[in-house]
Write a protein that holds these residues in place. Sequence first.
Motif, PDB file in Angstrom:
ATOM      1  N   GLU A 279       0.823  -1.202   0.000  1.00 28.30           N
ATOM      2  CA  GLU A 279       0.000   0.000   0.000  1.00 28.30           C
ATOM      3  C   GLU A 279       0.865   1.264   0.000  1.00 28.30           C
ATOM      4  OE1 GLU A 279      -0.455  -2.603   2.170  1.00 28.30           O
ATOM      5  OE2 GLU A 279      -2.191  -3.440   1.128  1.00 28.30           O
ATOM      6  N   GLN A 280       1.946   1.264   0.756  1.00 26.72           N
ATOM      7  CA  GLN A 280       2.847   2.412   0.772  1.00 26.72           C
ATOM      8  C   GLN A 280       3.513   2.601  -0.590  1.00 26.72           C
ATOM      9  OE1 GLN A 280       5.127   1.044   4.160  1.00 26.72           O
ATOM     10  NE2 GLN A 280       4.342   2.712   5.432  1.00 26.72           N
ATOM     11  N   LYS A 281       3.913   1.507  -1.210  1.00 28.21           N
ATOM     12  CA  LYS A 281       4.529   1.594  -2.535  1.00 28.21           C
ATOM     13  C   LYS A 281       3.527   2.126  -3.556  1.00 28.21           C
ATOM     14  CE  LYS A 281       7.422  -2.346  -1.539  1.00 28.21           C
ATOM     15  NZ  LYS A 281       7.728  -3.717  -1.920  1.00 28.21           N
ATOM     16  N   ALA A 282       2.294   1.669  -3.473  1.00 25.09           N
ATOM     17  CA  ALA A 282       1.258   2.158  -4.384  1.00 25.09           C
ATOM     18  C   ALA A 282       1.044   3.652  -4.196  1.00 25.09           C
ATOM     19  CB  ALA A 282      -0.047   1.398  -4.157  1.00 25.09           C
ATOM     20  N   GLN A 283       1.073   4.120  -2.952  1.00 29.24           N
ATOM     21  CA  GLN A 283       0.910   5.549  -2.676  1.00 29.24           C
ATOM     22  C   GLN A 283       2.083   6.335  -3.237  1.00 29.24           C
ATOM     23  OE1 GLN A 283       0.281   6.547   1.445  1.00 29.24           O
ATOM     24  NE2 GLN A 283       0.249   8.731   1.032  1.00 29.24           N
ATOM     25  N   ILE A 284       3.295   5.821  -3.094  1.00 27.06           N
ATOM     26  CA  ILE A 284       4.474   6.480  -3.653  1.00 27.06           C
ATOM     27  C   ILE A 284       4.322   6.633  -5.158  1.00 27.06           C
ATOM     28  CG2 ILE A 284       6.931   6.149  -4.178  1.00 27.06           C
ATOM     29  CD1 ILE A 284       7.161   4.888  -1.336  1.00 27.06           C
ATOM     30  N   VAL A 285       3.953   5.549  -5.841  1.00 27.87           N
ATOM     31  CA  VAL A 285       3.792   5.586  -7.297  1.00 27.87           C
ATOM     32  C   VAL A 285       2.721   6.603  -7.682  1.00 27.87           C
ATOM     33  CG1 VAL A 285       3.058   4.251  -9.312  1.00 27.87           C
ATOM     34  CG2 VAL A 285       4.677   3.265  -7.680  1.00 27.87           C
ATOM     35  N   ARG A 286       1.614   6.582  -6.981  1.00 25.79           N
ATOM     36  CA  ARG A 286       0.507   7.502  -7.280  1.00 25.79           C
ATOM     37  C   ARG A 286       0.932   8.956  -7.080  1.00 25.79           C
ATOM     38  NH1 ARG A 286      -2.709   4.997  -4.416  1.00 25.79           N
ATOM     39  NH2 ARG A 286      -2.470   6.118  -2.466  1.00 25.79           N
ATOM     40  N   GLU A 287       1.548   9.249  -5.938  1.00 26.49           N
ATOM     41  CA  GLU A 287       1.887  10.634  -5.627  1.00 26.49           C
ATOM     42  C   GLU A 287       3.053  11.161  -6.456  1.00 26.49           C
ATOM     43  OE1 GLU A 287       1.987  11.522  -1.439  1.00 26.49           O
ATOM     44  OE2 GLU A 287       0.092  10.473  -1.100  1.00 26.49           O
TER      45      GLU A 287
ATOM     46  N   THR B 247       3.670  10.211  -9.494  1.00 26.06           N
ATOM     47  CA  THR B 247       3.059  10.430 -10.804  1.00 26.06           C
ATOM     48  C   THR B 247       2.268  11.736 -10.807  1.00 26.06           C
ATOM     49  OG1 THR B 247       2.938   8.054 -11.228  1.00 26.06           O
ATOM     50  CG2 THR B 247       1.479   9.473 -12.531  1.00 26.06           C
ATOM     51  N   GLU B 248       1.457  11.956  -9.771  1.00 23.22           N
ATOM     52  CA  GLU B 248       0.676  13.194  -9.669  1.00 23.22           C
ATOM     53  C   GLU B 248       1.582  14.422  -9.661  1.00 23.22           C
ATOM     54  OE1 GLU B 248      -1.640  12.642  -6.116  1.00 23.22           O
ATOM     55  OE2 GLU B 248      -2.986  11.196  -7.079  1.00 23.22           O
ATOM     56  N   THR B 249       2.729  14.327  -9.012  1.00 22.14           N
ATOM     57  CA  THR B 249       3.669  15.448  -8.966  1.00 22.14           C
ATOM     58  C   THR B 249       4.206  15.766 -10.356  1.00 22.14           C
ATOM     59  OG1 THR B 249       4.302  14.971  -6.678  1.00 22.14           O
ATOM     60  CG2 THR B 249       5.869  16.249  -8.001  1.00 22.14           C
ATOM     61  N   LEU B 250       4.582  14.743 -11.110  1.00 23.75           N
ATOM     62  CA  LEU B 250       5.090  14.970 -12.460  1.00 23.75           C
ATOM     63  C   LEU B 250       4.010  15.535 -13.378  1.00 23.75           C
ATOM     64  CD1 LEU B 250       7.319  11.803 -12.859  1.00 23.75           C
ATOM     65  CD2 LEU B 250       8.094  14.157 -12.649  1.00 23.75           C
ATOM     66  N   VAL B 251       2.785  15.114 -13.168  1.00 21.85           N
ATOM     67  CA  VAL B 251       1.673  15.643 -13.958  1.00 21.85           C
ATOM     68  C   VAL B 251       1.438  17.112 -13.613  1.00 21.85           C
ATOM     69  CG1 VAL B 251      -0.832  15.514 -14.322  1.00 21.85           C
ATOM     70  CG2 VAL B 251       0.533  13.408 -14.297  1.00 21.85           C
ATOM     71  N   SER B 252       1.345  17.428 -12.331  1.00 25.01           N
ATOM     72  CA  SER B 252       0.993  18.794 -11.932  1.00 25.01           C
ATOM     73  C   SER B 252       2.120  19.796 -12.136  1.00 25.01           C
ATOM     74  CB  SER B 252       0.531  18.820 -10.469  1.00 25.01           C
ATOM     75  OG  SER B 252       1.590  18.494  -9.602  1.00 25.01           O
ATOM     76  N   ILE B 253       3.360  19.392 -11.951  1.00 22.94           N
ATOM     77  CA  ILE B 253       4.467  20.345 -12.063  1.00 22.94           C
ATOM     78  C   ILE B 253       5.031  20.412 -13.467  1.00 22.94           C
ATOM     79  CG2 ILE B 253       6.829  20.854 -11.280  1.00 22.94           C
ATOM     80  CD1 ILE B 253       5.983  19.779  -8.532  1.00 22.94           C
ATOM     81  N   LEU B 254       5.202  19.255 -14.109  1.00 23.46           N
ATOM     82  CA  LEU B 254       5.841  19.230 -15.426  1.00 23.46           C
ATOM     83  C   LEU B 254       4.881  18.981 -16.583  1.00 23.46           C
ATOM     84  CD1 LEU B 254       9.074  17.196 -14.564  1.00 23.46           C
ATOM     85  CD2 LEU B 254       8.799  19.674 -14.712  1.00 23.46           C
ATOM     86  N   GLY B 255       3.620  18.704 -16.279  1.00 26.41           N
ATOM     87  CA  GLY B 255       2.641  18.453 -17.326  1.00 26.41           C
ATOM     88  C   GLY B 255       2.837  17.123 -18.041  1.00 26.41           C
ATOM     89  N   LYS B 256       3.475  16.161 -17.367  1.00 30.33           N
ATOM     90  CA  LYS B 256       3.724  14.857 -17.985  1.00 30.33           C
ATOM     91  C   LYS B 256       2.457  14.011 -17.984  1.00 30.33           C
ATOM     92  CE  LYS B 256       8.009  15.733 -18.732  1.00 30.33           C
ATOM     93  NZ  LYS B 256       8.515  15.916 -20.079  1.00 30.33           N
ATOM     94  N   LYS B 257       2.349  13.117 -18.951  1.00 32.15           N
ATOM     95  CA  LYS B 257       1.208  12.213 -19.024  1.00 32.15           C
ATOM     96  C   LYS B 257       1.449  11.014 -18.109  1.00 32.15           C
ATOM     97  CE  LYS B 257      -0.027  13.400 -23.742  1.00 32.15           C
ATOM     98  NZ  LYS B 257      -0.291  12.886 -25.089  1.00 32.15           N
ATOM     99  N   PRO B 258       0.449  10.674 -17.290  1.00 33.82           N
ATOM    100  CA  PRO B 258       0.618   9.541 -16.380  1.00 33.82           C
ATOM    101  C   PRO B 258       0.973   8.242 -17.106  1.00 33.82           C
ATOM    102  CG  PRO B 258      -1.412  10.716 -15.893  1.00 33.82           C
ATOM    103  CD  PRO B 258      -0.852  11.315 -17.136  1.00 33.82           C
ATOM    104  N   GLU B 259       0.391   8.046 -18.277  1.00 29.60           N
ATOM    105  CA  GLU B 259       0.627   6.797 -19.005  1.00 29.60           C
ATOM    106  C   GLU B 259       2.043   6.704 -19.578  1.00 29.60           C
ATOM    107  OE1 GLU B 259      -1.663   9.561 -21.878  1.00 29.60           O
ATOM    108  OE2 GLU B 259      -1.681   9.086 -19.728  1.00 29.60           O
ATOM    109  N   HIS B 260       2.792   7.802 -19.518  1.00 29.63           N
ATOM    110  CA  HIS B 260       4.182   7.794 -19.987  1.00 29.63           C
ATOM    111  C   HIS B 260       5.184   7.779 -18.827  1.00 29.63           C
ATOM    112  CE1 HIS B 260       2.773   9.830 -23.955  1.00 29.63           C
ATOM    113  NE2 HIS B 260       2.506   8.549 -23.928  1.00 29.63           N
ATOM    114  N   THR B 261       4.675   7.749 -17.608  1.00 33.33           N
ATOM    115  CA  THR B 261       5.522   7.836 -16.423  1.00 33.33           C
ATOM    116  C   THR B 261       5.824   6.437 -15.875  1.00 33.33           C
ATOM    117  OG1 THR B 261       4.597   9.997 -15.881  1.00 33.33           O
ATOM    118  CG2 THR B 261       5.669   8.800 -14.095  1.00 33.33           C
ATOM    119  N   HIS B 262       7.112   6.177 -15.683  1.00 33.48           N
ATOM    120  CA  HIS B 262       7.563   4.880 -15.166  1.00 33.48           C
ATOM    121  C   HIS B 262       8.273   5.096 -13.839  1.00 33.48           C
ATOM    122  CE1 HIS B 262       6.873   2.790 -19.030  1.00 33.48           C
ATOM    123  NE2 HIS B 262       7.055   4.015 -19.498  1.00 33.48           N
TER     124      HIS B 262
END
Length: 64
Positions: free
Chosen positions: A15-23, A25-40
């Motif tokens: 659950e902690q790992k899932a939260q890390i991945v989610r957050e 990803t959200e940071t890259l989307v909100s700050i850099l405008g990256k697409k979640p589906e392109h984020t690894h």
Amino acid sequence: MPYINLQITKGATREQKAQIVREFTETLVSILGKKPEHTHIVIEEIDDENWGFSGVLTDEFRKQ
């Protein structure tokens, strides 16, 4: 394509790992405008005996 390689000592829950991945990803989307589906994101867990800081291995540090 953003790629994050996160190294942590072992012990995080799924659950902690899932939260890390989610957050992350959200940071890259909100700050850099990256697409979640392109984020690894790769989480590597390292044994305490293979991680050191302040001149000692983490397993020894945690015994103090």
